[in-house]
Design a protein around this motif. Structure first.
Motif, PDB file in Angstrom:
ATOM      1  N   GLU A  93     -17.814 -17.662  14.802  1.00  0.00           N
ATOM      2  CA  GLU A  93     -18.343 -16.335  14.618  1.00  0.00           C
ATOM      3  C   GLU A  93     -19.832 -16.333  14.028  1.00  0.00           C
ATOM      4  O   GLU A  93     -20.000 -17.019  13.364  1.00  0.00           O
ATOM      5  N   SER A  94     -20.506 -15.092  14.523  1.00  0.00           N
ATOM      6  CA  SER A  94     -21.737 -14.991  14.165  1.00  0.00           C
ATOM      7  C   SER A  94     -22.023 -13.492  14.084  1.00  0.00           C
ATOM      8  O   SER A  94     -21.391 -12.888  14.721  1.00  0.00           O
ATOM      9  N   MET A 125     -23.025 -24.955  26.361  1.00  0.00           N
ATOM     10  CA  MET A 125     -22.849 -24.563  25.073  1.00  0.00           C
ATOM     11  C   MET A 125     -23.189 -23.081  25.224  1.00  0.00           C
ATOM     12  O   MET A 125     -23.726 -22.620  26.254  1.00  0.00           O
ATOM     13  N   GLY A 126     -22.575 -22.361  24.269  1.00  0.00           N
ATOM     14  CA  GLY A 126     -22.855 -20.861  24.283  1.00  0.00           C
ATOM     15  C   GLY A 126     -24.048 -20.316  24.195  1.00  0.00           C
ATOM     16  O   GLY A 126     -25.114 -21.205  23.902  1.00  0.00           O
ATOM     17  N   ASP A 127     -24.399 -19.361  24.738  1.00  0.00           N
ATOM     18  CA  ASP A 127     -26.010 -18.879  24.721  1.00  0.00           C
ATOM     19  C   ASP A 127     -25.978 -17.308  24.207  1.00  0.00           C
ATOM     20  O   ASP A 127     -25.560 -16.396  24.965  1.00  0.00           O
ATOM     21  N   VAL A 128     -26.586 -16.916  23.241  1.00  0.00           N
ATOM     22  CA  VAL A 128     -26.811 -15.636  22.783  1.00  0.00           C
ATOM     23  C   VAL A 128     -28.270 -15.091  22.693  1.00  0.00           C
ATOM     24  O   VAL A 128     -28.508 -14.062  21.976  1.00  0.00           O
ATOM     25  N   ARG A 129     -29.054 -15.819  23.582  1.00  0.00           N
ATOM     26  CA  ARG A 129     -30.517 -15.751  23.529  1.00  0.00           C
ATOM     27  C   ARG A 129     -30.725 -14.255  23.994  1.00  0.00           C
ATOM     28  O   ARG A 129     -31.623 -13.784  23.075  1.00  0.00           O
ATOM     29  N   THR A 130     -30.442 -13.437  24.861  1.00  0.00           N
ATOM     30  CA  THR A 130     -30.550 -12.162  25.116  1.00  0.00           C
ATOM     31  C   THR A 130     -29.571 -11.296  25.270  1.00  0.00           C
ATOM     32  O   THR A 130     -29.455 -10.423  24.480  1.00  0.00           O
ATOM     33  N   ALA A 131     -28.559 -11.564  26.186  1.00  0.00           N
ATOM     34  CA  ALA A 131     -27.387 -10.710  26.495  1.00  0.00           C
ATOM     35  C   ALA A 131     -26.556 -10.421  25.222  1.00  0.00           C
ATOM     36  O   ALA A 131     -26.026  -9.520  25.013  1.00  0.00           O
ATOM     37  N   ARG A 132     -26.229 -11.699  24.427  1.00  0.00           N
ATOM     38  CA  ARG A 132     -25.425 -11.412  23.083  1.00  0.00           C
ATOM     39  C   ARG A 132     -26.178 -11.149  21.999  1.00  0.00           C
ATOM     40  O   ARG A 132     -25.446 -11.258  20.824  1.00  0.00           O
ATOM     41  N   GLY A 176     -27.564  -4.739  14.999  1.00  0.00           N
ATOM     42  CA  GLY A 176     -26.512  -5.376  14.325  1.00  0.00           C
ATOM     43  C   GLY A 176     -25.121  -5.513  14.841  1.00  0.00           C
ATOM     44  O   GLY A 176     -24.546  -4.390  15.152  1.00  0.00           O
ATOM     45  N   GLY A 177     -24.627  -6.755  14.942  1.00  0.00           N
ATOM     46  CA  GLY A 177     -23.193  -6.691  15.346  1.00  0.00           C
ATOM     47  C   GLY A 177     -22.816  -8.334  15.552  1.00  0.00           C
ATOM     48  O   GLY A 177     -23.556  -9.100  15.590  1.00  0.00           O
ATOM     49  N   SER A 178     -21.294  -8.328  15.631  1.00  0.00           N
ATOM     50  CA  SER A 178     -20.885  -9.817  15.648  1.00  0.00           C
ATOM     51  C   SER A 178     -21.000 -10.122  17.240  1.00  0.00           C
ATOM     52  O   SER A 178     -20.921  -9.628  18.303  1.00  0.00           O
ATOM     53  N   THR A 179     -21.012 -11.797  17.372  1.00  0.00           N
ATOM     54  CA  THR A 179     -20.969 -12.367  18.506  1.00  0.00           C
ATOM     55  C   THR A 179     -20.151 -13.645  18.345  1.00  0.00           C
ATOM     56  O   THR A 179     -19.849 -13.810  17.044  1.00  0.00           O
ATOM     57  N   ARG A 180     -20.182 -14.356  19.311  1.00  0.00           N
ATOM     58  CA  ARG A 180     -19.671 -15.803  19.251  1.00  0.00           C
ATOM     59  C   ARG A 180     -20.858 -16.912  19.729  1.00  0.00           C
ATOM     60  O   ARG A 180     -21.521 -16.487  20.530  1.00  0.00           O
ATOM     61  N   LEU A 181     -21.038 -18.158  19.132  1.00  0.00           N
ATOM     62  CA  LEU A 181     -21.666 -18.966  19.579  1.00  0.00           C
ATOM     63  C   LEU A 181     -20.883 -20.337  19.630  1.00  0.00           C
ATOM     64  O   LEU A 181     -20.036 -20.543  18.839  1.00  0.00           O
ATOM     65  N   SER A 182     -21.434 -21.513  20.567  1.00  0.00           N
ATOM     66  CA  SER A 182     -20.718 -22.577  20.514  1.00  0.00           C
ATOM     67  C   SER A 182     -21.537 -23.535  19.888  1.00  0.00           C
ATOM     68  O   SER A 182     -22.911 -23.806  20.159  1.00  0.00           O
ATOM     69  N   ALA A 183     -21.055 -24.516  19.174  1.00  0.00           N
ATOM     70  CA  ALA A 183     -21.610 -25.443  18.408  1.00  0.00           C
ATOM     71  C   ALA A 183     -20.686 -26.578  17.947  1.00  0.00           C
ATOM     72  O   ALA A 183     -19.701 -26.099  17.583  1.00  0.00           O
ATOM     73  N   CYS A 214     -38.016  -9.802  10.683  1.00  0.00           N
ATOM     74  CA  CYS A 214     -37.737 -10.982  11.395  1.00  0.00           C
ATOM     75  C   CYS A 214     -36.099 -10.575  11.871  1.00  0.00           C
ATOM     76  O   CYS A 214     -35.368  -9.676  11.494  1.00  0.00           O
ATOM     77  N   GLY A 215     -35.618 -11.416  12.889  1.00  0.00           N
ATOM     78  CA  GLY A 215     -34.518 -11.247  13.274  1.00  0.00           C
ATOM     79  C   GLY A 215     -33.499 -12.219  12.256  1.00  0.00           C
ATOM     80  O   GLY A 215     -34.069 -13.067  11.634  1.00  0.00           O
ATOM     81  N   VAL A 216     -32.354 -11.801  12.209  1.00  0.00           N
ATOM     82  CA  VAL A 216     -31.461 -12.644  11.158  1.00  0.00           C
ATOM     83  C   VAL A 216     -30.370 -13.117  11.841  1.00  0.00           C
ATOM     84  O   VAL A 216     -29.557 -12.380  12.684  1.00  0.00           O
ATOM     85  N   LEU A 217     -29.793 -14.515  11.694  1.00  0.00           N
ATOM     86  CA  LEU A 217     -28.651 -14.994  12.455  1.00  0.00           C
ATOM     87  C   LEU A 217     -27.689 -15.290  10.996  1.00  0.00           C
ATOM     88  O   LEU A 217     -28.252 -16.227  10.296  1.00  0.00           O
ATOM     89  N   ALA A 218     -26.460 -14.858  10.949  1.00  0.00           N
ATOM     90  CA  ALA A 218     -25.562 -15.455  10.085  1.00  0.00           C
ATOM     91  C   ALA A 218     -24.268 -16.024  10.842  1.00  0.00           C
ATOM     92  O   ALA A 218     -23.934 -15.356  11.879  1.00  0.00           O
TER      93      ALA A 218
END
Length: 286
Positions: A26-27, A1-8, A13-20, A66-70
């Motif tokens: 897209e996130s 599974m992808g991990d955006v915990r720290t590096a990503r 504010g920016g785009s990244t990817r995660l696996s689920a 707070c941090g925000v994830l969309a």
């Protein structure tokens, strides 16, 4: 599974990817990462995606600290495609199978689920059925818990607007596969079998405070959709009915919506300000 915990995790504010759910989604992240502050997870509507939240994620991060994830669910935005037709229990599948992987994938420690429309239903199902102790509260904007004729009629009208009007062109700006995004939502809701859809039972086990926001002119549902939350959730429920607002409080009444969510989070942080079993209903002029 992808991990955006720290590096990503993009704090600025920016785009990244995660696996689920076996696909790439897209996130967008903004604000402090989960190891430094609570996280607000945004769950979009039936035709939504990351981009359609517009500047709401950044505004939330700035207002709350707070941090925000969309993120865009499979088949939406720039996320990987999904199989069609969607199963009629697609919201439950998202809530119990996909969302837990999203939360784990970002290193979620504690925070809130903030859902709009279908996303609000997914958030409630997750809280009621998964009962993740890391979820400390729910914000439900224009949620659905059962079908109503007013909502089905509006969805049928959207089908006509997509086939004969410019709705498809407008949505194509935000979705890589706009036909799949629209049909996956519209075909499921207008399937004859969907009239029996009812997720009210998911509300009974919810033990965290809930804030419901709904426009008084919501074309997809009546006030009964939020009243049932107060009737069945044993924890504190606050209902805010917003005048001159339809189905999207965060876009049509952004200042009121942001203020209500910010105050709700402040009460959660204060702890003792929340009383189990109480219900507060207020009507707000936009």
């Amino acid at each position: 599974m992808g991990d955006v915990r720290t590096a990503r995790w993009r704090e600025a504010g920016g785009s990244t990817r995660l696996s689920a759910g076996g696909v790439e989604l897209e996130s967008y992240t903004v604000g402090p990462p989960p190891d430094r502050a609570p996280t607000l997870v945004l769950l979009h509507e039936g035709l939504g995606c990351v981009a359609l939240w517009r500047d709401f994620p950044r505004s939330l991060a700035e207002a709350t600290g707070c941090g925000v994830l969309a993120f865009s669910r499979a088949g939406y935005g720039a996320s990987d495609p999904c199989s069609l037709p969607r199963p009629l229990d697609y919201m439950t599948r998202e809530a119990v199978s996909v969302l837990p992987e999203v939360l784990d994938g970002i290193g979620f420690r504690e925070g809130l689920l903030i859902g709009h429309s279908d996303g609000a239903s997914i958030a409630a199902i997750h809280c009621g059925e998964v009962r993740d102790p890391r979820v400390r509260g729910l914000v439900l904007m224009a949620p659905h818990f059962f079908t109503e004729e007013i909502g089905l009629a509006a969805i049928a009208k959207a089908r006509t607007a997509y086939a004969e009007g410019d709705l498809g062109d407008r949505l194509a700006k935000y979705h890589v596969n706009v036909d799949a995004a629209f049909q996956g939502w519209n075909d499921a809701w207008l399937d004859p079998g969907f009239k029996a859809w009812d997720i009210r039972n998911c509300l009974d086990p919810i033990c965290v405070p809930v804030l419901c926001l709904q426009g008084e002119g919501d074309q997809y549902g009546t006030e009964a959709q939020v009243r049932v939350v107060a009737e069945r959730v044993p924890a504190r429920v606050d209902i805010r009915m917003i005048a001159d607002c339809r189905h999207a409080p965060h876009l049509e009444a952004p200042d009121i919506t942001l203020d209500e969510i910010t105050e709700f989070i402040a009460r959660l942080r204060a702890g003792g300000a929340l009383t189990a079993g109480a219900t507060n209903v207020r009507r707000i002029q936009n």
